[in-house]
Design an enzyme around this catalytic site. Structure first.
Site, mmCIF file in Angstrom:
data_model
loop_
_atom_site.group_PDB
_atom_site.id
_atom_site.type_symbol
_atom_site.label_atom_id
_atom_site.label_comp_id
_atom_site.label_asym_id
_atom_site.label_seq_id
_atom_site.Cartn_x
_atom_site.Cartn_y
_atom_site.Cartn_z
ATOM 1 N N ARG A 33 -2.061 -19.395 7.469
ATOM 2 C CA ARG A 33 -2.421 -20.184 6.286
ATOM 3 C C ARG A 33 -2.967 -21.528 6.751
ATOM 4 N NH1 ARG A 33 2.132 -22.193 4.244
ATOM 5 N NH2 ARG A 33 1.341 -24.332 4.417
ATOM 6 N N ASP B 137 -4.377 -25.335 5.752
ATOM 7 C CA ASP B 137 -4.252 -26.357 4.718
ATOM 8 C C ASP B 137 -5.422 -27.340 4.783
ATOM 9 O OD1 ASP B 137 -1.806 -25.184 4.093
ATOM 10 O OD2 ASP B 137 -0.682 -26.557 5.386
ATOM 11 N N TYR C 203 9.850 -26.575 -0.705
ATOM 12 C CA TYR C 203 10.893 -25.557 -0.763
ATOM 13 C C TYR C 203 11.915 -25.710 -1.881
ATOM 14 C CZ TYR C 203 8.857 -24.560 3.749
ATOM 15 O OH TYR C 203 7.976 -24.251 4.740
ATOM 16 N N GLY D 70 5.413 -19.664 5.511
ATOM 17 C CA GLY D 70 6.661 -19.351 4.828
ATOM 18 C C GLY D 70 6.590 -18.078 3.997
ATOM 19 N N GLU E 60 -4.381 -28.346 9.177
ATOM 20 C CA GLU E 60 -3.676 -27.548 10.178
ATOM 21 C C GLU E 60 -3.677 -26.080 9.778
ATOM 22 O OE1 GLU E 60 0.562 -28.262 10.447
ATOM 23 O OE2 GLU E 60 0.607 -28.993 8.389
ATOM 24 N N GLU F 52 13.310 -26.568 10.883
ATOM 25 C CA GLU F 52 12.998 -25.704 9.739
ATOM 26 C C GLU F 52 13.930 -24.495 9.652
ATOM 27 O OE1 GLU F 52 8.584 -25.177 9.212
ATOM 28 O OE2 GLU F 52 8.575 -26.217 11.139
ATOM 29 N N SER G 10 6.048 -27.741 8.200
ATOM 30 C CA SER G 10 6.682 -27.941 6.894
ATOM 31 C C SER G 10 6.756 -29.399 6.467
ATOM 32 C CB SER G 10 8.088 -27.330 6.867
ATOM 33 O OG SER G 10 8.028 -25.935 6.897
ATOM 34 N N ASN H 234 -1.165 -22.741 9.934
ATOM 35 C CA ASN H 234 0.211 -22.294 10.104
ATOM 36 C C ASN H 234 0.221 -20.841 10.568
ATOM 37 O OD1 ASN H 234 1.764 -24.632 8.551
ATOM 38 N ND2 ASN H 234 -0.032 -24.072 7.341
#
Length: 307
Positions: A250, A252, A211, A274, A268, A17, A143, A270
């Site tokens: 964050r 998900d 992205y 990002g 998951e 990443e 990601s 994070n």
């Protein structure tokens, strides 16, 4: 007046990443300068300890993504150097980066997950280890790097998993595929900021969708029942706390509204979400009235050791 003046923004690194991290870090560094910090950018090389000590910084803003930056490694180094840093500490970062260990914590906390197994990529690439549909993903990448959806009727798993040029983890997680909608919730400190639904014209919300310009559409607030939104926010704070996270995270989810069950499944958490122009956390912060620059200031001022 802030406790810190000279801030090192760690960006880039050596994970899959890297490019995303370079974008995140550059944006954060500029925002911190706009807020009056003396922010410098450091791309960790072979000896990041020397780089940091020579820079004589007051704290580190960790904008690294993926392995070595998000899995407890850089956090351990910063603890050793006693340089205050942002986001989660060693244990929380390590737990959250390993998708199956994350699920163990989720289960213990009562957070809903689907069945999964961890296997060697060669085994997962040779034959179905679970009845399709299912998902294969590296057990310790972020990601959506290296993620495959195996559909009902597919004769075999993707052969890419068995190729010598595969440069991700040899351990992969095979988990039940959950149909429905993609939701995500940012947590800042001890509060959830909102619920975003993510839609994409691609097969799923993969690296390109995350992205690339136009790769996805973010619907904020998500057009879902209030009860589902409240539960997603509650579960996100619970996940943040159960993993021992700090700063901003964050989480998900998949919201399966395709059947009577209406399942909300956690995927998951994070710990280094990002911070690029298309990222979800800055959007949710803005929705609450906090600018990108003020968000970066909050994260930097939250830096500490012993996280």
């Amino acid at each position: 007046m802030t406790r810190f003046n000279r801030v090192a923004v760690l960006l880039g690194g050596c994970s899959a990443e890297r490019e995303v991290s370079l974008s995140s870090g550059a944006g954060c560094a500029k925002a911190l300068r706009d807020e009056g910090f003396d922010a410098i950018e450091i791309d960790p090389g072979e000896n990041p300890a020397t780089q940091l000590l020579e820079a004589k910084v007051d704290c580190v803003f960790n904008a690294l993504h993926g392995r070595f930056g998000e899995d407890g490694c850089i956090q351990g180094l910063l603890e050793w150097l006693r340089i205050p840093y942002t986001h989660s500490g060693v244990l929380a970062s390590s737990l959250a980066m390993h998708k199956e260990r994350t699920k163990d914590v989720y289960r213990a906390a009562g957070i809903p997950v689907v069945k999964s197994i961890v296997a060697n990529r060669h085994d997962a690439g040779r034959e179905h280890l679970m009845e399709p549909p299912y998902v294969i993903k590296p057990v310790n990448e972020g990601s959506s790097v290296g993620v495959y959806i195996i559909r009902k009727g597919d004769n075999r798993p993707p052969s890419e998993l068995t190729r010598p040029e595969w440069n991700l983890s040899d351990a992969v997680m095979v988990e039940e595929y959950v149909p429905g909608r993609e939701l995500t919730v940012a947590v800042m400190g001890d509060r959830a900021l909102g619920v975003t639904e993510i839609t994409t014209t691609l097969e799923f919300y993969d690296y390109e969708a995350k992205y690339a310009a136009g790769g996805s559409r973010h619907i904020l607030p998500a057009q879902i029942p209030d009860s589902v939104a409240k539960e997603a926010m509650r579960l996100s704070v619970l996940a943040h706390e159960a993993l021992g996270c700090r700063g901003v995270t964050r989480t998900d989810f998949r919201y399966d509204d395709t059947s009577v069950a209406n399942r909300l499944i956690a995927l998951e958490t994070n710990t280094q979400p990002g911070m690029t122009p298309t990222s979800l956390v800055p959007e949710q912060a803005a929705h609450t009235g906090m600018s990108y620059a003020k968000l970066c200031r909050w994260i930097a001022e939250d830096a500490s050791c012993d996280r």
